[in-house]
Write an enzyme that holds these catalytic residues in place. Structure first.
Site, PDB file in Angstrom:
ATOM      1  N   ASP A  51       0.862  -1.187   0.000  1.00 47.97           N
ATOM      2  CA  ASP A  51       0.000   0.000   0.000  1.00 47.97           C
ATOM      3  C   ASP A  51       0.895   1.233   0.000  1.00 47.97           C
ATOM      4  O   ASP A  51       1.683   1.429   0.924  1.00 47.97           O
ATOM      5  CB  ASP A  51      -0.866  -0.045   1.267  1.00 47.97           C
ATOM      6  CG  ASP A  51      -1.820   1.124   1.363  1.00 47.97           C
ATOM      7  OD1 ASP A  51      -1.675   2.106   0.599  1.00 47.97           O
ATOM      8  OD2 ASP A  51      -2.709   1.065   2.233  1.00 47.97           O
ATOM      9  N   ASP A  78      -5.566   7.671  -5.471  1.00 50.93           N
ATOM     10  CA  ASP A  78      -5.854   9.076  -5.143  1.00 50.93           C
ATOM     11  C   ASP A  78      -6.738   9.156  -3.884  1.00 50.93           C
ATOM     12  O   ASP A  78      -6.408   9.878  -2.915  1.00 50.93           O
ATOM     13  CB  ASP A  78      -6.583   9.693  -6.353  1.00 50.93           C
ATOM     14  CG  ASP A  78      -6.595  11.203  -6.358  1.00 50.93           C
ATOM     15  OD1 ASP A  78      -5.982  11.807  -5.445  1.00 50.93           O
ATOM     16  OD2 ASP A  78      -7.207  11.783  -7.268  1.00 50.93           O
ATOM     17  N   SER A 136      -1.782   5.054 -14.186  1.00 50.81           N
ATOM     18  CA  SER A 136      -2.692   4.864 -15.343  1.00 50.81           C
ATOM     19  C   SER A 136      -3.276   3.464 -15.512  1.00 50.81           C
ATOM     20  O   SER A 136      -4.101   3.262 -16.404  1.00 50.81           O
ATOM     21  CB  SER A 136      -2.036   5.265 -16.680  1.00 50.81           C
ATOM     22  OG  SER A 136      -1.993   6.676 -16.806  1.00 50.81           O
TER      23      SER A 136
HETATM   24  P1  ADP Z   1      -5.229   5.764 -12.697  1.00 51.33           P
HETATM   25  O1  ADP Z   1      -6.440   6.657 -12.798  1.00 51.33           O
HETATM   26  O2  ADP Z   1      -3.947   6.497 -12.998  1.00 51.33           O
HETATM   27  O3  ADP Z   1      -5.398   4.508 -13.481  1.00 51.33           O
HETATM   28  P2  ADP Z   1      -5.824   4.335 -10.201  1.00 51.33           P
HETATM   29  O4  ADP Z   1      -5.691   4.834  -8.808  1.00 51.33           O
HETATM   30  O5  ADP Z   1      -7.201   3.998 -10.675  1.00 51.33           O
HETATM   31  O6  ADP Z   1      -5.108   5.429 -11.139  1.00 51.33           O
HETATM   32  O7  ADP Z   1      -4.920   3.052 -10.384  1.00 51.33           O
HETATM   33  C1  ADP Z   1      -3.527   3.079 -10.483  1.00 51.33           C
HETATM   34  C2  ADP Z   1      -2.945   1.869  -9.790  1.00 51.33           C
HETATM   35  O8  ADP Z   1      -2.897   2.120  -8.386  1.00 51.33           O
HETATM   36  C3  ADP Z   1      -3.758   0.588  -9.964  1.00 51.33           C
HETATM   37  O9  ADP Z   1      -2.860  -0.471 -10.297  1.00 51.33           O
HETATM   38  C4  ADP Z   1      -4.360   0.361  -8.582  1.00 51.33           C
HETATM   39  O10 ADP Z   1      -4.500  -1.026  -8.309  1.00 51.33           O
HETATM   40  C5  ADP Z   1      -3.273   0.954  -7.709  1.00 51.33           C
HETATM   41  N1  ADP Z   1      -3.640   1.299  -6.328  1.00 51.33           N
HETATM   42  C6  ADP Z   1      -4.849   1.589  -5.801  1.00 51.33           C
HETATM   43  N2  ADP Z   1      -4.747   1.860  -4.477  1.00 51.33           N
HETATM   44  C7  ADP Z   1      -3.434   1.727  -4.167  1.00 51.33           C
HETATM   45  C8  ADP Z   1      -2.663   1.838  -2.964  1.00 51.33           C
HETATM   46  N3  ADP Z   1      -3.231   2.175  -1.801  1.00 51.33           N
HETATM   47  N4  ADP Z   1      -1.318   1.621  -3.029  1.00 51.33           N
HETATM   48  C9  ADP Z   1      -0.714   1.304  -4.189  1.00 51.33           C
HETATM   49  N5  ADP Z   1      -1.374   1.174  -5.347  1.00 51.33           N
HETATM   50  C10 ADP Z   1      -2.710   1.378  -5.348  1.00 51.33           C
END
Ligand code: ADP
Length: 183
Positions: free
Chosen positions: A16, A40, A129
């Site tokens: 995470d 985000d 992304s």
């Molecule tokens: P984007 O809009 O750029 O695609 P997302 O947040 O939807 O951004 O996803 C980007 C990546 O971040 C995905 O692989 C998702 O699984 C991952 N992700 C989501 N939450 C976390 C977290 N807490 N820590 C690390 N990676 C995360």
């Protein structure tokens, strides 16, 4: 998995990103900078309201129409262990012929350039992304690895780049990209 590029360690882990204690963590934000889902949402909810407060000021002063794809800005880390959050915007995947690879590379480069300028030495990236923005992760991982390694070969000062992948499967994809790059 770990690789040493000059004086920079490139580390791949699953976990995470909001738990990382690197100087900066990178947020895969959207142009509005007002929070959202995925990584985000996790960053804003764990980091607290000071991050959003600074995002609002950035919108008002620097980017009234929103942060363009490929650019990066920094805010406090708020209540996170990381001192700073670097917000960048990756491209939305729309087939691969709309400049997506260049824009994704720019998002990584802008984040690293900003970190260097701010004197930050360790930085964690999510897989930009590949969530809501639907960039195929095999392709995105190759761009991410190539761009980060290329940057650290040309620019000294970043001690550690950590990719924090949210699932074991995503970690395996990035490990394959790194292994192939290092051949
Ligand atoms: P984007 O809009 O750029 O695609 P997302 O947040 O939807 O951004 O996803 C980007 C990546 O971040 C995905 O692989 C998702 O699984 C991952 N992700 C989501 N939450 C976390 C977290 N807490 N820590 C690390 N990676 C995360």
């Amino acid at each position: 998995m770990e690789a040493k590029i000059g004086t920079t360690r490139v580390i791949l882990i699953s976990g995470d990103i909001t738990e990382q204690e690197t100087d900066a963590i990178v947020n895969a934000a959207n142009p509005g900078l007002m929070g959202g889902g995925g990584v985000d949402g996790a960053i804003h909810s764990k980091g607290g309201p000071d991050i959003l407060k600074e995002c609002r000021i950035i919108r008002q002063t620097l980017w009234p129409d929103g942060l363009p794809t490929g650019e990066a800005v920094a805010t406090t880390g708020g209540r996170l262990k990381a001192k700073k959050v670097i917000h960048t915007v990756g491209p939305i995947w729309s087939g691969g012929n709309k400049g997506e690879p260049d824009l994704l590379a720019q998002a990584y480069r802008s984040s690293l350039t900003l970190a260097l300028r701010m004197g930050l030495r360790t930085i964690s990236f999510p897989s930009i992304s590949t969530g809501a923005y639907a960039y195929p992760i095999e392709k995105a991982s190759r761009v991410a690895i190539k761009t980060v390694i290329g940057f650290t070969e040309r620019n000294a000062g970043i001690e550690e780049v950590r990719f924090v992948l949210h699932s074991y499967n995503d970690l395996q994809v990035y490990e394959k990209a790194l292994a192939e790059y290092m051949i």
